[in-house]
Design a protein around this motif. Sequence first.
Motif, short mmCIF file in Angstrom:
data_model
loop_
_atom_site.label_atom_id
_atom_site.label_comp_id
_atom_site.label_asym_id
_atom_site.label_seq_id
_atom_site.Cartn_x
_atom_site.Cartn_y
_atom_site.Cartn_z
N PRO A 39 0.35 -3.41 -7.74
CA PRO A 39 0.46 -2.47 -6.60
C PRO A 39 1.86 -2.38 -6.03
O PRO A 39 2.20 -1.39 -5.36
N GLU A 40 2.71 -3.38 -6.29
CA GLU A 40 4.10 -3.32 -5.82
C GLU A 40 4.83 -2.10 -6.39
O GLU A 40 5.78 -1.61 -5.78
N THR A 41 4.35 -1.60 -7.54
CA THR A 41 5.04 -0.47 -8.17
C THR A 41 4.73 0.86 -7.50
O THR A 41 5.48 1.82 -7.68
N TYR A 42 3.63 0.91 -6.73
CA TYR A 42 3.27 2.20 -6.12
C TYR A 42 2.98 2.11 -4.62
O TYR A 42 2.55 3.10 -4.01
N VAL A 43 3.24 0.98 -3.99
CA VAL A 43 2.93 0.83 -2.57
C VAL A 43 3.76 1.79 -1.71
O VAL A 43 3.26 2.34 -0.72
N GLU A 44 5.03 2.00 -2.08
CA GLU A 44 5.88 2.87 -1.27
C GLU A 44 5.40 4.32 -1.32
O GLU A 44 5.31 4.99 -0.29
#
Length: 670
Positions: free
Chosen positions: A351-356
């Motif tokens: 999820p770090e890849t799309y949290v922003e």
Amino acid sequence: MKKKFVYVLFACLAMVNMALGQQNESRLTLNPEVPVAGQSLELTYNPKGGPLEGRSDLVGIVYMYNFYHWEMGDVQLKQEGDLWKGTFEMPENCAFIAFKFQSTFTLQPDSTDNNNDNGFMFIPKNSAGDYLPGRYLAWGVFRMPSLGSETGNYFSGNYKEISNEAAMMWTDQETKHYPQYGRHFFGTMKSVLKKMYGDNSRPGIAHLLKVMESQPDLTENEYEEISSTYRIDLKNKVKADSINQVILKLFPHGGLARFNRSFELNALPEEEYFAAADQFRKDFPIEAWRKNPNPRGFVYNNFYRELATRYYKSGNYKKLEEILPEMDMVMINDVFRKSVEFAIRKTPTPPETYVEISKKFIDQMIAKVGDGSYRQTIAASPRQAEELARLWLNYYICVHAQVAEKCGRYQEAVDMMNLIDEDQRYISYPAGNEAYIVSLEKLGNHTEAFEAMKGAASAGQMTPVIYDKLREHYTTLKEKPATFEAWIASLKPKHEVEKIKNKLRAEIIDIPFEPFVMESHQGGKVKSASFKKDEIVVIDFWALWCAPCIAALDGMQMAVDLYANDPTVKFYFVITQDEPNREKIDALWKKNDFRNMEVLYDANPKGKNSRNVVYKSMFPGTSGIPQKAILKNGHIRYRAEGYGGSPSGLMDEISYVIEILKEEGNHAEK
């Protein structure tokens, strides 16, 4: 001649009713009695004797015909004693108005009042005391929902619409009294002709078409209506194509040109698509369409959904962020569902890849929640559309909270969830509730976390993690019910629980099932003939390829645990329409720590390898899974398809049905 006289007499009598608006005994009274277009209208609604007697939070849904265009509105009512009162501002060109009442602005009310399908319908006048164009047509078309006039949700499923002859008569009256406006209801006249005469309507449609083509200064929408009529109704493709060429010449940046360009876009290879899409946005800006919308607006829905999805999949979040402000609430929600929600729920993507970008989606949803875009896809009033948009916003806020929590952004997860009103916070998404609780605990807010757990329990939206956390808290309570299950039950609103149970009681059935023998994953066989008297057997039909089936297993585990010490209740998990793979089943059970959940293999039909014999015997005519069947004494007593998304909600459903069936035995003994 006699038939014509009857129609004229009918028209005269109906016009008297139109002038009066309603019968004297109506539950709705207006001030003024005959609505005046462009002025305030005061409503007084008395629910006594109707389907809404005793209900709270009553509102009015308004259906209007404003210069040959159907619209919907709302009336917020305020209770004064036994009466409900409100004010509605009449549009300037309103030729017809109807009201329907219900409790709250929900799109799925359990009860409404439209005067027993007779309608609360009125024919307004203007300030000079004259009726307005559209009154005859609206009076006929409104009462024939099958014409597709966008008013089909006003009447109940038992409504008997007016005859084809009556609809034709009212259309004739409109053309006789307001022939100068015929171009504005060309499509409706055509629909009525087709309804009346079917395939024999072509001569009449051809005549209408000649009149339409002779009108001065045709708009692009009118040209497109003419082209569509030639192509679809008169089967004249050559003529339709020639008109389309005229449209493209007169309106080079209009709806047809936009449609053609978007169609070409989808055929381009990936390396050319993005540049062409940028050019499309420049040549056909969506803001220009919003100022003057036409029926081809669906092109933008398709275009932006496809473009945003491609940007997401390619990881070009900068360009995705650029186009989000151009998109409406419906578009943004749809892309978020297919991207972020899909990723967090069904893929191992970090999820770090799309949290922003997930946060950017939510920011735009918050800004667009009142844009009314849901009214483009459903028949809804402005408030109903906004209520639906807010429900989706709340749900996706919960999804983002889950994303943020998985990334260790605990304060962001808490801040997100706190955007939702407390009475709505826990009803949307159990995994979001879990993320909220975990984040509160990580931040040291244990009291708030405990309150959130109870809120999730009250809403029936718990994950197994929340359920286990509450079990731990139960052991620390000084004053508490005798059992953990009794304490959990005490957290739920009694009226809501009884409402659910009443619904389930209405769905109890009593159908004999065919005796079966199935192989057990543990070895040996399970025979229905061995089930004991009054024993309740819950069967969950699932498959390894079925994502909703696997998602539902958490809730089924909770139900199994609930009855772990009850020898009168058994659970079996039948793998159906799938070849059982022992290694995959074992891996799934081990990964999720499933306990006391015995897997059975559905039987193969003779000479086939489809493993669906028992399933088909209990659910004929369908192949959908997951399916639940609850058996007792040789009969199927309850069936349910699908999964609603809440583990504890599924546990409640299963347990309520079991208790209902147990009560039958208790009553019989007494």
